[in-house]
Design an enzyme around this catalytic site. Structure first.
Site, PDB file in Angstrom:
ATOM      1  N   HIS A   1       1.108  -1.128   0.271  1.00  0.00           N
ATOM      2  CA  HIS A   1      -0.134  -0.200  -0.115  1.00  0.00           C
ATOM      3  C   HIS A   1       0.870   1.680  -0.062  1.00  0.00           C
ATOM      4  O   HIS A   1       0.330   2.712   0.460  1.00  0.00           O
ATOM      5  CB  HIS A   1      -0.393   0.067   1.202  1.00  0.00           C
TER       6      HIS A   1
ATOM      7  N   LYS B   1      -8.558  14.035   3.971  1.00  0.00           N
ATOM      8  CA  LYS B   1      -7.795  12.791   3.928  1.00  0.00           C
ATOM      9  C   LYS B   1      -6.972  12.967   5.417  1.00  0.00           C
ATOM     10  O   LYS B   1      -7.322  13.957   5.939  1.00  0.00           O
ATOM     11  CB  LYS B   1      -7.088  12.483   2.662  1.00  0.00           C
ATOM     12  N   ARG B   2      -6.293  11.730   5.180  1.00  0.00           N
ATOM     13  CA  ARG B   2      -5.266  12.271   6.647  1.00  0.00           C
ATOM     14  C   ARG B   2      -4.059  12.882   6.042  1.00  0.00           C
ATOM     15  O   ARG B   2      -4.054  13.164   5.156  1.00  0.00           O
ATOM     16  CB  ARG B   2      -4.996  10.339   6.895  1.00  0.00           C
TER      17      ARG B   2
ATOM     18  N   LYS C   1       0.848  14.252   1.722  1.00  0.00           N
ATOM     19  CA  LYS C   1      -0.040  14.831   0.985  1.00  0.00           C
ATOM     20  C   LYS C   1      -0.541  16.061   0.571  1.00  0.00           C
ATOM     21  O   LYS C   1      -1.148  16.396  -0.235  1.00  0.00           O
ATOM     22  CB  LYS C   1      -1.645  14.233   2.039  1.00  0.00           C
TER      23      LYS C   1
ATOM     24  N   THR D   1      -8.944   6.708  -2.556  1.00  0.00           N
ATOM     25  CA  THR D   1      -9.132   6.094  -2.415  1.00  0.00           C
ATOM     26  C   THR D   1     -10.806   7.386  -2.481  1.00  0.00           C
ATOM     27  O   THR D   1     -11.555   7.008  -3.794  1.00  0.00           O
ATOM     28  CB  THR D   1     -10.307   5.114  -2.059  1.00  0.00           C
TER      29      THR D   1
ATOM     30  N   LYS E   1     -13.863   8.299  -4.814  1.00  0.00           N
ATOM     31  CA  LYS E   1     -15.799   8.943  -4.282  1.00  0.00           C
ATOM     32  C   LYS E   1     -15.833  10.018  -5.067  1.00  0.00           C
ATOM     33  O   LYS E   1     -17.144  10.195  -5.039  1.00  0.00           O
ATOM     34  CB  LYS E   1     -15.365   9.109  -2.856  1.00  0.00           C
TER      35      LYS E   1
HETATM   36  C1  PLP Z   1     -12.211   7.095   1.635  1.00  0.00           C
HETATM   37  C2  PLP Z   1     -11.980   8.109   2.607  1.00  0.00           C
HETATM   38  C3  PLP Z   1      -9.884   7.992   3.427  1.00  0.00           C
HETATM   39  C4  PLP Z   1      -9.235   8.217   2.212  1.00  0.00           C
HETATM   40  O1  PLP Z   1      -8.969   8.952   1.862  1.00  0.00           O
HETATM   41  P1  PLP Z   1      -7.659   9.326   0.190  1.00  0.00           P
HETATM   42  O2  PLP Z   1      -7.975  10.826   0.405  1.00  0.00           O
HETATM   43  O3  PLP Z   1      -7.741   8.275  -0.540  1.00  0.00           O
HETATM   44  O4  PLP Z   1      -6.739   9.591   1.734  1.00  0.00           O
HETATM   45  C5  PLP Z   1     -10.031   8.484   4.552  1.00  0.00           C
HETATM   46  N1  PLP Z   1     -10.402   8.467   5.618  1.00  0.00           N
HETATM   47  C6  PLP Z   1     -11.944   8.589   5.544  1.00  0.00           C
HETATM   48  C7  PLP Z   1     -13.311   8.222   6.504  1.00  0.00           C
HETATM   49  C8  PLP Z   1     -12.441   8.040   4.071  1.00  0.00           C
HETATM   50  O5  PLP Z   1     -13.685   7.161   3.867  1.00  0.00           O
END
Ligand code: PLP
Length: 820
Positions: A361, A555-556, A561, A665, A669
Site C-alpha cells: 500500500h 484525508k489523513r 499529501k 480512494t 468517491k
Molecule cells: C475514503 C476515505 C479515506 C481515504 O482518503 P484518501 O484521500 O484516499 O486518503 C480516509 N478517511 C475516510 C473517512 C474515508 O472515507
C-alpha cells in the site's frame, strides 16, 4: 420507462413495524411509546439481523460444503462506517424502515444518528477493506474479513482554543452495539513468549502466556446477491486460569496482571497512518489476529477432523494480506503445519505460498514494516526460527538464480548483523517471498513497486507482480450517500442495475450533450450543497453559503499529501484581496473545507492543523473577504462526514507529491459524485484523468520523473520562495504572526522546514498550483460547462467500483468466483 430491480424483502411496512415493536417490548423492555430514537435504532438493527439470518447461515453452510474457494481478507483495520442504512438497503428494507419510523412517531434521521460510528481504521487502508468485503458479499463470493475488534477505535478529534488537535478516546462500545455477535464457543488460544525445545526436526514451542481470542461476528450482507458473509473481528480476553501460586505468594494484584496484559492486546487501534512505530504491542496484535484467523479457517473448513489434509487448504481458502500487518501469518501457517500437524518443510511451504498473497500500500520507505529480530524472538521464538529458515532457503534459492551477491544481500528477509546493527526482519520481503502474488493498488504505484520499492524482487520473481487498482463501493458512496444523484442516474439509464454494474454509468456520456439533463445534474449538486450547509450548521455551527464553490480536501493529515500546499494557496488568495491586487468581486466565491486527523505524535502534521484552523479564524472574521473566501475545518473527519461532504463538493483536492500516494480512494468517491479534481499525476489520479478525459481534470505539478530529477539535482526550496512573490508573501504571513496573534514563533518549525528541507516539494509545485486556479475559476463561471464536465466524471468513473477491483482479484490472484 423505469425498471426498478432493487431487492425488496417480501414484507410489508406494517409487518416490519410490528417486528420493531416486538423487539422493543420483548428484548429491550420498553413500550413503543417510551422508546427513544436510540431504542428504535437497536430494535431496528435486531429486526434487520433477523431478516438476514437465514441467508447468513445458508452462506456459511454453502461455503463449507461447496467447492468454491473462499477468500480470507486479513486486515488490521476495517473502517466500516455506520451499519444500519447499509444493512437495510441490502436486506431490501429501506422503504419499510422509512414507513416504520413514521408509524412509530420518530424521525429516521434521529434513529440513524443514534448509531455510533465504529472507527476501527485510520483512513484509506481500513476503508478499502470495508469496501472489499462489501463487494465480495455482493458478488456472492464466499469470504471472511478477519481483523481485530479494538475497544478504542481511532481517536475522536477536537480542536482547542488555539486550533490545536486534541485527541479524545473513542470508546465506541459504551452503548449497546447490536451488530456484533460474540461467539464464545469458537474462541482460539493464542500463545506468546516462552521457549522452543526439541531436536532439529521436531520442535516444541511452549508459550509463556496465552490469550483467548474471542470472535465477534458481523454480518456482511451483499447487495442483490442473497448472500451474507462474515466479518470476524477478534477480541482478546484473558483465561480464567488464575495463577494460584502467584496469588498465594504475592497477592491478588500480581496474579491478575497477566490477565490485564492479555486484554490489552485488542484494546487500542494504533493511530499512525502510514508511519508505524515498531511497538511490541503492535506485533502482539498482528500475531493475535492472524494466528486466531488461521486456526479459525482450519476449524471452519475441516469441521471436526482431527487429521485434516491441510495440503488441500489452498483449494478451500486463500488469504489476502492487506499490507504487511498480517504477514506474520506466513510463518504461523508454516508452524501450524510442521509443529502441530507434522508436515515436512517442503509440503508446508508449498501450501503456505499457495495460500497467501500480499497487497502493498505504500511507496514511503518509512511505512514498510521492519521488526527487530530480537523482538520477534522474545515474543514468538518459534516464528523467528522459521523466519530464519525461510530466509536461509530463500538465499540459497537466490544463489541458483543470480550471481549478484550484493543483490542477494539486499533481498535478505532477515538483514545481516553488520556494523553493530542488530538483524531485522523485513515484512514486505517476507510477504513477497512467502506468497504467490504481490499487487500494488494503482497502475502507477504497481509500476513504481516493480521499478523502485521491490525492484530486486521483481527482477527475480517478475511473475508474482500485478496491479489491482483500488475501488470504492457504489452502495455506500453513491446509492446511500447521494440519493438525489442516484435517482437521476437511474432516470437517465432507465434502470438501477448500475448500483451493482457501475460500468453502466458510461451510458450517461451521451446525456452530457443534453443541456436539460446537465441542468438537472446541476440542481442535484446544488440541493446537496444546501443539505451540507444545513448539516454543517447543525453539527458544527458553521455558516456555509451553499451558493459558493465547495472546495474540499479531506484525508489523513500527512506531509506527502500536502495540505500545506492548499493552505498556502488559500493564504495567497487572501493576500491578493487584502492587498487590493485582486478585487474581491473578481474572484469566484469559494468555501474551502478541510477534514483530517493527524497521528498524535506527528509534530509537523499537528502544526499544520493548527495553522489551518487559525487561517480559517482570521479569514472568516475578515469583512474584506466576506462572501468571497471562507475556510472551514470540521473536526473528526470520519465516514459520516465523508458521506455528507462528498456529494456536495464541486472541487476536490488530490495534490500529493507525485510518486507518494499509492492510489487514494477519496479521489474515486469524489469523481463518482460529480466533483472535478485538481490534482497531480499521482496514484489513481492518473487513471481517473485518463478515463474521465484530460479536459475534465485539472492537472498541475511535477511528474514522478521530474521529482526524481529534482532530488538528484539537489532541491533548494528557498529558490522557489525567492522566485515567486505570491509564495514569498504567503510564507511570510505564516512567519509574521498574521495567524498567531502576532506571535512569530508558533509556526517556525513549519516555515523553516518549507524553506530548508521541504522533502515533499510543496514550494516547487506552488506556482503551478496557483496558475491553474485561474482555469478553475473560468470554468466555474460557466455553470453549464462545469456541470457537463462534472457529469462526465461520473459517467466515466464506473471503473472505480470496488466490484471491478474484486473482479480483478478474482481473475488474476484468487482464481475463484461466486458460489453456485
Ligand atoms: C475514503 C476515505 C479515506 C481515504 O482518503 P484518501 O484521500 O484516499 O486518503 C480516509 N478517511 C475516510 C473517512 C474515508 O472515507
Amino acid at each position: 420507462m423505469t425498471e426498478y430491480t432493487a431487492p425488496k424483502a417480501s414484507i410489508t411496512s406494517a409487518a416490519f413495524t410490528d417486528e420493531i415493536r416486538e423487539q422493543l417490548r420483548y428484548t429491550q423492555g420498553v413500550t413503543p411509546e417510551q422508546a427513544t430514537a436510540a431504542d428504535v435504532y437497536v430494535a431496528t438493527a435486531a429486526a434487520v439481523r433477523r431478516h438476514l439470518m437465514d441467508a447468513w447461515m445458508t452462506t456459511q453452510h454453502d461455503m463449507v460444503t461447496g467447492s468454491t474457494k473462499a477468500v480470507g481478507y486479513f486486515s488490521a483495520e476495517f473502517l466500516m462506517g455506520k451499519q444500519l442504512r447499509n444493512a437495510l438497503l441490502n436486506a431490501g428494507l429501506s422503504d419499510q424502515f422509512d414507513d416504520a419510523v413514521k408509524a412509530l412517531g420518530c424521525d429516521a434521521r434521529d434513529v440513524i444518528d443514534a448509531e455510533y460510528e465504529p472507527g476501527l481504521g485510520n483512513g484509506g487502508l481500513g476503508r478499502l477493506a470495508a469496501c472489499y468485503i462489501d463487494s465480495l458479499a455482493s458478488k456472492g463470493v464466499p469470504a471472511f474479513g478477519y481483523g481485530i475488534q479494538y475497544r478504542y477505535g481511532i481517536f475522536r478529534q477536537e480542536f482547542d482554543e488555539q486550533g490545536r488537535q486534541v485527541e479524545r478516546p473513542d470508546y465506541w462500545l459504551a452503548n449497546e452495539e447490536p451488530w456484533g455477535h460474540i461467539d464464545y464457543n469458537r474462541s482460539q488460544r493464542v500463545g506468546f513468549g516462552g521457549v522452543v525445545t526439541g531436536k532439529d526436526d521436531v520442535r516444541t514451542w511452549e508459550p509463556a502466556w496465552c490469550v483467548r481470542a474471542v470472535p465477534v461476528d458481523y454480518m456482511v450482507p451483499g447487495y442483490e446477491s442473497g448472500r451474507v458473509n462474515t466479518l470476524r473481528l477478534w477480541s482478546a480476553r484473558s483465561y480464567d486460569e488464575f495463577d494460584l501460586l502467584t496469588f498465594n505468594r504475592s497477592g491478588y494484584l500480581a496474579a491478575v496482571k497477566p490477565q490485564v496484559k492479555a486484554e490489552n492486546i485488542s484494546k487500542i487501534l494504533y493511530p499512525e497512518d502510514s508511519t508505524p512505530q515498531g511497538k511490541e504491542l503492535r506485533l502482539e496484535q498482528q500475531y493475535f489476529f492472524t494466528a486466531a484467523s488461521i486456526h479459525d479457517a482450519i476449524r471452519v473448513f475441516y469441521p471436526g477432523q482431527e487429521h485434516p489434509d491441510l495440503t488441500t487448504l489452498p483449494d478451500k481458502i486463500c488469504f489476502q494480506l492487506n499490507d504487511t500487518h498480517p504477514v506474520i501469518g506466513i510463518p504461523e501457517l508454516m508452524r501450524v503445519m510442521i509443529d502441530e500437524y507434522g508436515y515436512d518443510w517442503d509440503t508446508a511451504w508449498r501450501t503456505t505460498t499457495a495460500c497467501f498473497n500480499y497487497t502493498c500500500h505504500t511507496l514511503l520507505p518509512e511505512a514498510l514494516e521492519v521488526w527487530p529480530a530480537s523482538l520477534i524472538g522474545s515474543l514468538l521464538p518459534r516464528h523467528l526460527e522459521i523466519i530464519k529458515e525461510i530466509d536461509r532457503r530463500f538465499v540459497a534459492q537466490l544463489k541458483t538464480l543470480t550471481d549478484d551477491a550484493e543483490k542477494i544481500d539486499r533481498m535478505r528477509i532477515v538483514t545481516l548483523a553488520a556494523d553493530g546493527k542488530e538483524p531485522k526482519v523485513r515484512m514486505a520481503y517476507l510477504a513477497t517471498a512467502g506468497g504467490s502474488h504481490v499487487n500494488g493498488v494503482a497502475a502507477l504505484h504497481s509500476e513504481l513497486l516493480k521499478d523502485v520499492t521491490l525492484r530486486d524482487f521483481s527482477d527475480v520473481f517478475g511473475d508474482k507482480f500485478t496491479n489491482v487498482t483500488n475501488g470504492v463501493t457504489p452502495r455506500r458512496f453513491v446509492k446511500l450517500a447521494n440519493p438525489r444523484l442516484s435517482d437521476l442516474i437511474t432516470d437517465g439509464l432507465g434502470t438501477d442495475r448500475w448500483v451493482s454494474h457501475l460500468d453502466m454509468l458510461k451510458e450517461l456520456v451521451p446525456l452530457a450533450k443534453d443541456d436539460a439533463f446537465v441542468r438537472r445534474f446541476a440542481e442535484v449538486k446544488q440541493a446537496n450543497k444546501v443539505d451540507f450547509a444545513a448539516y454543517a450548521r447543525r453539527e458544527y455551527g458553521f455558516e456555509i453559503d451553499p451558493n459558493t464553490m465547495i472546495n474540499s480536501m479531506v484525508k489523513r493529515l500527512h506531509e506527502y499529501k500536502r495540505q500545506s500546499l492548499k493552505i498556502l494557496a488559500v493564504i495567497s488568495q487572501y493576500a491578493d484581496i487584502k492587498s487590493g491586487r485582486v478585487a474581491a468581486e473578481d474572484i469566484v466565491p469559494r468555501t474551502v473545507v478541510f477534514g483530517a486527523k493527524a497521528a498524535p505524535g506527528y509534530r509537523m502534521a499537528k502544526l499544520t492543523i493548527r495553522l489551518i484552523n487559525n487561517v480559517a479564524r482570521v479569514i472568516n472574521a475578515d469583512p474584506d473577504v466576506k462572501g468571497r473566501l471562507s475556510v472551514y475545518y470540521p473536526w473528526n473527519y470520519n465516514i459520516r462526514l465523508a458521506e455528507h461532504l462528498i456529494p456536495a463538493t464541486d472541487l476536490d483536492e488530490q495534490i500529493s507529491q507525485a510518486g507518494k500516494e499509492a492510489s487514494g480512494t477519496g479521489n474515486m468517491k469524489f469523481a463518482l459524485n460529480g466533483a472535478l479534481t485538481v490534482g497531480t499525476l499521482d496514484g489513481a489520479n492518473v487513471e481517473i484523468r485518463e478515463l474521465v478525459g484530460p479536459e475534465n481534470f485539472f492537472l498541475f505539478g511535477m511528474t514522478v520523473d521530474e521529482v526524481e530529477a529534482l532530488y538528484d539535482k539537489g532541491y533548494q526550496p528557498s529558490s522557489y520562495y525567492d522566485a515567486d512573490p505570491r509564495l514569498k508573501q504567503a510564507v511570510d504571513m505564516v512567519s509574521d504572526g498574521t495567524f498567531s496573534d502576532g506571535d512569530r514563533g508558533v509556526y517556525k518549525p513549519l516555515t523553516s522546514d518549507w524553506l530548508n528541507k521541504d522533502y515533499f516539494m510543496t514550494m516547487a509545485d506552488f506556482s503551478a498550483y496557483m496558475d491553474i486556479q485561474g482555469e478553475i475559476e473560468t470554468l466555474y463561471r460557466d455553470p453549464l460547462e462545469w456541470n457537463r464536465k462534472a457529469l462526465l466524471n461520473v459517467a466515466n468513473s464506473g471503473y472505480f467500483s470496488s466490484d471491478r477491483a474484486i473482479d480483478d482479484y478474482l481473475a488474476n490472484i484468487w482464481k475463484t468466483g461466486p458460489m453456485d
